[in-house]
Design a protein around this motif. Structure first.
Motif, PDB file in Angstrom:
ATOM      1  N   MET A 144       0.840  -1.175   0.000  1.00 18.47           N
ATOM      2  CA  MET A 144       0.000   0.000   0.000  1.00 18.47           C
ATOM      3  C   MET A 144       0.889   1.243   0.000  1.00 18.47           C
ATOM      4  O   MET A 144       1.843   1.329   0.759  1.00 18.47           O
ATOM      5  CB  MET A 144      -0.895   0.003   1.240  1.00 18.47           C
ATOM      6  N   GLU A 145       0.564   2.178  -0.849  1.00 14.90           N
ATOM      7  CA  GLU A 145       1.307   3.430  -0.896  1.00 14.90           C
ATOM      8  C   GLU A 145       0.581   4.489  -0.075  1.00 14.90           C
ATOM      9  O   GLU A 145      -0.628   4.642  -0.168  1.00 14.90           O
ATOM     10  CB  GLU A 145       1.430   3.914  -2.344  1.00 14.90           C
ATOM     11  N   VAL A 146       1.331   5.177   0.758  1.00 11.44           N
ATOM     12  CA  VAL A 146       0.773   6.226   1.603  1.00 11.44           C
ATOM     13  C   VAL A 146       1.312   7.562   1.123  1.00 11.44           C
ATOM     14  O   VAL A 146       2.469   7.675   0.719  1.00 11.44           O
ATOM     15  CB  VAL A 146       1.159   5.994   3.085  1.00 11.44           C
ATOM     16  N   HIS A 147       0.459   8.588   1.156  1.00  8.34           N
ATOM     17  CA  HIS A 147       0.830   9.929   0.691  1.00  8.34           C
ATOM     18  C   HIS A 147       0.454  10.928   1.778  1.00  8.34           C
ATOM     19  O   HIS A 147      -0.663  10.893   2.293  1.00  8.34           O
ATOM     20  CB  HIS A 147       0.076  10.241  -0.605  1.00  8.34           C
ATOM     21  N   ALA A 148       1.386  11.797   2.143  1.00  9.64           N
ATOM     22  CA  ALA A 148       1.135  12.789   3.195  1.00  9.64           C
ATOM     23  C   ALA A 148       0.732  14.127   2.573  1.00  9.64           C
ATOM     24  O   ALA A 148       1.260  14.523   1.534  1.00  9.64           O
ATOM     25  CB  ALA A 148       2.383  12.988   4.033  1.00  9.64           C
ATOM     26  N   PHE A 149      -0.202  14.791   3.239  1.00  4.78           N
ATOM     27  CA  PHE A 149      -0.621  16.132   2.846  1.00  4.78           C
ATOM     28  C   PHE A 149      -0.447  17.044   4.054  1.00  4.78           C
ATOM     29  O   PHE A 149      -1.025  16.793   5.111  1.00  4.78           O
ATOM     30  CB  PHE A 149      -2.085  16.149   2.402  1.00  4.78           C
ATOM     31  N   VAL A 150       0.359  18.072   3.911  1.00  4.17           N
ATOM     32  CA  VAL A 150       0.558  19.049   4.975  1.00  4.17           C
ATOM     33  C   VAL A 150      -0.181  20.310   4.553  1.00  4.17           C
ATOM     34  O   VAL A 150       0.121  20.906   3.524  1.00  4.17           O
ATOM     35  CB  VAL A 150       2.060  19.359   5.191  1.00  4.17           C
ATOM     36  N   LEU A 151      -1.184  20.696   5.343  1.00  2.12           N
ATOM     37  CA  LEU A 151      -1.933  21.910   5.050  1.00  2.12           C
ATOM     38  C   LEU A 151      -1.184  23.099   5.630  1.00  2.12           C
ATOM     39  O   LEU A 151      -0.759  23.067   6.787  1.00  2.12           O
ATOM     40  CB  LEU A 151      -3.336  21.840   5.642  1.00  2.12           C
ATOM     41  N   HIS A 152      -1.034  24.147   4.824  1.00  2.00           N
ATOM     42  CA  HIS A 152      -0.282  25.319   5.259  1.00  2.00           C
ATOM     43  C   HIS A 152      -0.994  26.575   4.795  1.00  2.00           C
ATOM     44  O   HIS A 152      -1.355  26.707   3.624  1.00  2.00           O
ATOM     45  CB  HIS A 152       1.130  25.271   4.679  1.00  2.00           C
ATOM     46  N   LEU A 153      -1.206  27.503   5.722  1.00  2.00           N
ATOM     47  CA  LEU A 153      -1.823  28.785   5.401  1.00  2.00           C
ATOM     48  C   LEU A 153      -0.762  29.666   4.764  1.00  2.00           C
ATOM     49  O   LEU A 153       0.229  30.028   5.400  1.00  2.00           O
ATOM     50  CB  LEU A 153      -2.379  29.419   6.679  1.00  2.00           C
ATOM     51  N   VAL A 154      -0.951  30.012   3.503  1.00  2.00           N
ATOM     52  CA  VAL A 154       0.066  30.726   2.734  1.00  2.00           C
ATOM     53  C   VAL A 154       0.500  32.023   3.415  1.00  2.00           C
ATOM     54  O   VAL A 154       1.685  32.356   3.440  1.00  2.00           O
ATOM     55  CB  VAL A 154      -0.433  30.991   1.296  1.00  2.00           C
ATOM     56  N   ARG A 155      -0.451  32.752   4.009  1.00  2.00           N
ATOM     57  CA  ARG A 155      -0.083  34.029   4.636  1.00  2.00           C
ATOM     58  C   ARG A 155       0.708  33.847   5.927  1.00  2.00           C
ATOM     59  O   ARG A 155       1.269  34.795   6.466  1.00  2.00           O
ATOM     60  CB  ARG A 155      -1.314  34.880   4.893  1.00  2.00           C
ATOM     61  N   ALA A 156       0.805  32.627   6.431  1.00  2.00           N
ATOM     62  CA  ALA A 156       1.590  32.342   7.637  1.00  2.00           C
ATOM     63  C   ALA A 156       3.024  32.013   7.231  1.00  2.00           C
ATOM     64  O   ALA A 156       3.531  30.920   7.482  1.00  2.00           O
ATOM     65  CB  ALA A 156       0.953  31.206   8.416  1.00  2.00           C
ATOM     66  N   SER A 157       3.680  32.972   6.613  1.00  5.97           N
ATOM     67  CA  SER A 157       5.012  32.725   6.057  1.00  5.97           C
ATOM     68  C   SER A 157       6.024  32.304   7.119  1.00  5.97           C
ATOM     69  O   SER A 157       6.952  31.546   6.820  1.00  5.97           O
ATOM     70  CB  SER A 157       5.507  33.962   5.305  1.00  5.97           C
TER      71      SER A 157
END
Length: 77
Positions: free
Chosen positions: A1-14
């Motif tokens: 099984m292949e696992v893929h990570a998604f990191v959510l990031h608020l663009v304005r939070a530089s």
């Protein structure tokens, strides 16, 4: 099984971008996992009408509140 990570990031939070990149790097080191950074929805840039009409706007009960000392404001909950 292949696992893929998604990191959510608020663009304005530089100032937090480096943290998002470090989280993604950790997934690669721990499990040689592929991943990517996705832009988080910025409710601060949405009108109150759009925010109210959004799917999931009332998803959490109780409503999400930022942690003490969090410098990013959130929209009405």
């Amino acid at each position: 099984m292949e696992v893929h990570a998604f990191v959510l990031h608020l663009v304005r939070a530089s100032a937090r971008r480096e943290n998002a990149q470090a989280l993604l790097a950790d997934t690669r080191e721990i499990g040689d996992m592929k991943g990517e950074i996705w832009p988080a929805v910025d409710d601060g840039a949405m009108s109150s009408t759009d925010l109210s009409a959004s799917v999931g706007a009332a998803l959490f009960d109780p409503a999400y509140r930022p942690a003490p000392g969090d410098d990013l404001p959130i929209g009405p909950c």
